[in-house]
Design an enzyme around this catalytic site. Structure first.
Site: not given
Length: 256
Positions: A162, A166
């Protein structure tokens, strides 16, 4: 430049926006806020039932929705969403790349498939959507990528996939701004949200938010409407001189 009233700069009347991940969470609030600002909204997500609920909110604001089942990890599905928006509305002025997934798996145990699945949605999916929109957007259009403070700092959980996705989205934002703003007149910016109450935060282990709370200068989770208002700003002419930037909306998390 023609002088306009300040409140008019934040309006999106006559504009068409696409919002991915619009079946739940921040995507619902973003779509609703864009409609309130005057935009018709094409909604994309994998769950049609949720999209139809969001479409009702768009209609309640007096704007026209379009719900299209979309898997942003599939480039052809991204193209189909843009094609549907062009067929219905004849234009695309705003793209909000909001679709996202997260895992919390220790790095020594995370499988290649688990890692790739997050990258495919959060980073690759944003690129496929931007690519499809970039082919049809006219000068004055805007792309807003929803990143995360975890692309800038750590949240104390094992979230390599994640966080990587990002952080990559911030690099993608800068590069697309460099490519498209001067040549095509398309502004590209990112927002890095902190803790907002969504389905994703519902998955936190008991006590996680309380332990992370010490980093918040504003002692609460964010309201999705507070994030949505930032999207409207970056999508609108109020931000017409802003491109390639990341707006951090995190209650002070990243400065503590």
């Amino acid at each position: 430049m023609t002088r306009r009233r300040l409140d008019d700069l934040f309006r999106l009347d006559g504009k068409v926006a696409i919002v991915t991940g619009a079946s739940s969470g921040l995507g619902v609030a973003i779509a609703d806020a864009l409609a309130e600002a005057g935009a018709d909204v094409a909604l994309g997500a994998r769950r049609m039932a949720g999209l139809l609920t969001t479409a009702q909110a768009v209609e309640a604001s007096g704007r026209e929705p379009l719900a299209v089942t979309t898997d942003v990890a599939d480039p052809s599905s991204c193209q189909a969403l843009v094609d549907a928006a062009m067929e219905r509305f004849g234009r695309v002025d705003v793209l909000v790349n909001n679709a996202g997934v997260a895992t919390s798996v220790p790095a020594t145990r995370e499988t290649p498939d688990q890692f790739r699945a997050v990258i495919d949605v959060n980073l690759n999916g944003s690129y496929w959507m931007a690519q499809a929109c970039g082919r049809v957007m006219l000068p004055g259009s805007s792309i807003v990528n929803i990143s995360s403070v975890l692309g800038i700092t750590t949240g104390g959980l094992p979230q390599a996939a994640y966080s990587s996705s990002k952080a990559g989205l911030l690099g993608l934002t800068r590069d697309l701004a460099q490519q498209w703003t001067g040549r095509k007149g398309i502004r590209v910016n990112a927002i890095a949200p902190g803790f907002f109450a969504t389905e994703m935060t519902d998955q936190y282990d008991d006590g996680y938010f309380e332990s992370a709370r010490r980093r918040l200068l504003i002692d609460r989770m964010g309201d999705p409407r507070e994030l949505a208002s930032s999207v409207v700003f970056l999508a609108s002419d109020a931000a017409s001189y802003i491109t390639g930037q990341t707006l951090v909306v995190d209650g002070g998390t990243t400065i503590t």
